[in-house]
Design a protein around this motif. Structure first.
Motif, mmCIF file in Angstrom:
data_model
loop_
_atom_site.group_PDB
_atom_site.id
_atom_site.type_symbol
_atom_site.label_atom_id
_atom_site.label_comp_id
_atom_site.label_asym_id
_atom_site.label_seq_id
_atom_site.Cartn_x
_atom_site.Cartn_y
_atom_site.Cartn_z
ATOM 1 N N MET A 20 -14.672 -21.233 60.640
ATOM 2 C CA MET A 20 -16.139 -21.300 60.329
ATOM 3 C C MET A 20 -16.667 -19.920 60.216
ATOM 4 O O MET A 20 -16.400 -18.962 60.725
ATOM 5 N N THR A 21 -17.753 -19.986 59.328
ATOM 6 C CA THR A 21 -18.206 -18.705 58.837
ATOM 7 C C THR A 21 -19.823 -18.662 59.284
ATOM 8 O O THR A 21 -20.220 -19.639 59.617
ATOM 9 N N ARG A 22 -20.179 -17.389 59.428
ATOM 10 C CA ARG A 22 -21.709 -17.330 59.761
ATOM 11 C C ARG A 22 -22.343 -16.212 59.022
ATOM 12 O O ARG A 22 -21.468 -15.416 58.236
ATOM 13 N N LYS A 23 -23.624 -16.083 58.837
ATOM 14 C CA LYS A 23 -24.106 -15.008 57.967
ATOM 15 C C LYS A 23 -24.466 -13.907 58.693
ATOM 16 O O LYS A 23 -24.912 -14.035 59.686
ATOM 17 N N LEU A 24 -24.318 -12.677 58.083
ATOM 18 C CA LEU A 24 -24.627 -11.665 58.529
ATOM 19 C C LEU A 24 -25.734 -10.865 57.630
ATOM 20 O O LEU A 24 -25.454 -10.745 56.508
ATOM 21 N N ASP A 25 -26.849 -10.515 57.734
ATOM 22 C CA ASP A 25 -27.725 -9.872 56.959
ATOM 23 C C ASP A 25 -27.496 -8.319 57.026
ATOM 24 O O ASP A 25 -27.509 -7.847 58.226
ATOM 25 N N ILE A 26 -27.298 -7.684 55.941
ATOM 26 C CA ILE A 26 -27.212 -6.253 56.129
ATOM 27 C C ILE A 26 -28.210 -5.502 55.517
ATOM 28 O O ILE A 26 -28.546 -5.688 54.341
ATOM 29 N N VAL A 27 -28.944 -4.737 56.124
ATOM 30 C CA VAL A 27 -30.018 -3.682 55.421
ATOM 31 C C VAL A 27 -29.712 -2.305 55.376
ATOM 32 O O VAL A 27 -29.066 -1.713 56.320
ATOM 33 N N TYR A 28 -30.180 -1.763 54.114
ATOM 34 C CA TYR A 28 -30.040 -0.269 53.832
ATOM 35 C C TYR A 28 -31.235 0.381 53.997
ATOM 36 O O TYR A 28 -32.480 0.171 53.673
ATOM 37 N N PHE A 29 -31.275 1.603 54.601
ATOM 38 C CA PHE A 29 -32.167 2.600 54.521
ATOM 39 C C PHE A 29 -32.305 3.959 53.892
ATOM 40 O O PHE A 29 -31.077 4.412 53.844
ATOM 41 N N ALA A 30 -33.285 4.831 53.423
ATOM 42 C CA ALA A 30 -33.177 6.091 52.722
ATOM 43 C C ALA A 30 -32.197 6.038 51.725
ATOM 44 O O ALA A 30 -32.231 5.318 50.860
ATOM 45 N N TRP A 31 -31.233 7.053 51.860
ATOM 46 C CA TRP A 31 -30.740 7.512 50.713
ATOM 47 C C TRP A 31 -29.621 6.354 50.310
ATOM 48 O O TRP A 31 -28.951 6.235 49.399
ATOM 49 N N VAL A 32 -29.326 5.762 51.392
ATOM 50 C CA VAL A 32 -27.975 4.570 51.411
ATOM 51 C C VAL A 32 -28.764 3.669 50.462
ATOM 52 O O VAL A 32 -28.139 3.017 49.312
ATOM 53 N N LYS A 33 -29.923 3.233 50.498
ATOM 54 C CA LYS A 33 -30.702 2.193 50.034
ATOM 55 C C LYS A 33 -30.896 2.677 48.718
ATOM 56 O O LYS A 33 -30.718 1.981 47.450
ATOM 57 N N GLU A 34 -31.233 4.017 48.304
ATOM 58 C CA GLU A 34 -31.290 4.403 46.996
ATOM 59 C C GLU A 34 -30.036 4.732 46.124
ATOM 60 O O GLU A 34 -30.109 4.087 44.889
ATOM 61 N N ARG A 35 -29.022 4.971 46.888
ATOM 62 C CA ARG A 35 -27.750 4.979 46.130
ATOM 63 C C ARG A 35 -27.161 3.715 45.676
ATOM 64 O O ARG A 35 -26.581 3.428 44.667
ATOM 65 N N LEU A 36 -27.395 2.761 46.575
ATOM 66 C CA LEU A 36 -27.062 1.404 46.258
ATOM 67 C C LEU A 36 -27.836 0.606 45.419
ATOM 68 O O LEU A 36 -27.354 -0.378 44.681
ATOM 69 N N GLY A 37 -28.897 0.843 45.158
ATOM 70 C CA GLY A 37 -29.965 0.303 44.420
ATOM 71 C C GLY A 37 -30.635 -1.019 44.928
ATOM 72 O O GLY A 37 -30.886 -2.044 44.121
ATOM 73 N N LYS A 38 -30.454 -1.261 46.372
ATOM 74 C CA LYS A 38 -31.002 -2.520 47.017
ATOM 75 C C LYS A 38 -31.036 -2.106 48.312
ATOM 76 O O LYS A 38 -30.858 -1.078 48.839
ATOM 77 N N THR A 39 -32.096 -2.976 48.720
ATOM 78 C CA THR A 39 -32.293 -2.772 50.175
ATOM 79 C C THR A 39 -31.413 -3.617 51.288
ATOM 80 O O THR A 39 -31.704 -3.393 52.313
ATOM 81 N N GLU A 40 -30.681 -4.677 50.651
ATOM 82 C CA GLU A 40 -30.291 -5.537 51.576
ATOM 83 C C GLU A 40 -29.041 -6.399 51.066
ATOM 84 O O GLU A 40 -29.175 -6.311 49.648
ATOM 85 N N ASP A 41 -28.172 -6.977 51.726
ATOM 86 C CA ASP A 41 -27.108 -7.821 51.316
ATOM 87 C C ASP A 41 -26.905 -8.940 52.438
ATOM 88 O O ASP A 41 -27.332 -8.694 53.551
ATOM 89 N N GLY A 42 -26.332 -9.916 51.878
ATOM 90 C CA GLY A 42 -25.895 -10.935 52.890
ATOM 91 C C GLY A 42 -24.572 -11.140 52.874
ATOM 92 O O GLY A 42 -23.935 -10.932 51.772
ATOM 93 N N LEU A 43 -23.999 -11.295 54.011
ATOM 94 C CA LEU A 43 -22.419 -11.430 54.215
ATOM 95 C C LEU A 43 -21.842 -12.391 54.959
ATOM 96 O O LEU A 43 -22.381 -12.791 55.941
ATOM 97 N N ASP A 44 -20.949 -13.439 54.355
ATOM 98 C CA ASP A 44 -20.573 -14.315 55.231
ATOM 99 C C ASP A 44 -19.307 -13.837 55.989
ATOM 100 O O ASP A 44 -18.510 -13.382 55.343
ATOM 101 N N ILE A 45 -19.432 -13.942 57.455
ATOM 102 C CA ILE A 45 -18.579 -13.357 58.147
ATOM 103 C C ILE A 45 -17.333 -14.243 58.336
ATOM 104 O O ILE A 45 -17.430 -15.452 58.973
ATOM 105 N N LEU A 46 -16.318 -13.447 57.858
ATOM 106 C CA LEU A 46 -14.904 -14.427 58.327
ATOM 107 C C LEU A 46 -14.338 -13.952 59.506
ATOM 108 O O LEU A 46 -14.495 -12.835 59.911
#
Length: 87
Positions: free
Chosen positions: A1-27
């Motif tokens: 069974m999987t569950r969801k983890l929200d991943i949020v990015y801040f400062a230069w991490v956000k800038e370099r990835l070009g996004k503020t967040e991701d969603g990940l199904d935790i295996l």
């Protein structure tokens, strides 16, 4: 069974990835913060570049500062950000 983890990015991490967040199904094989980072790096070279020097990153699970080897347990959110300074 999987569950969801929200991943949020801040400062230069956000800038370099070009996004503020991701969603990940935790295996089952993703148990720690470091496992999440390894998984993301395996998905796209951009993550590998941004997370290359992990000593420059800080992590929080559900708004509590944690180390990379911290187990995810039932956390719903992982924040990834550079060290911050006061002033």
């Amino acid at each position: 069974m999987t569950r969801k983890l929200d991943i949020v990015y801040f400062a230069w991490v956000k800038e370099r990835l070009g996004k503020t967040e991701d969603g990940l199904d935790i295996l089952e094989d993703i148990r720690t913060v470091e496992d999440v980072i390894d998984h993301l790096c395996g998905q796209d070279d951009l993550y590998d570049q941004v997370f290359a020097d992990r000593s420059r990153l800080r992590f929080a699970l559900d708004q509590q500062l944690v180390q990379p080897d911290t187990k995810l347990a039932d956390a719903r959110e992982l924040a990834i950000f550079p060290p911050v300074t006061g002033g």
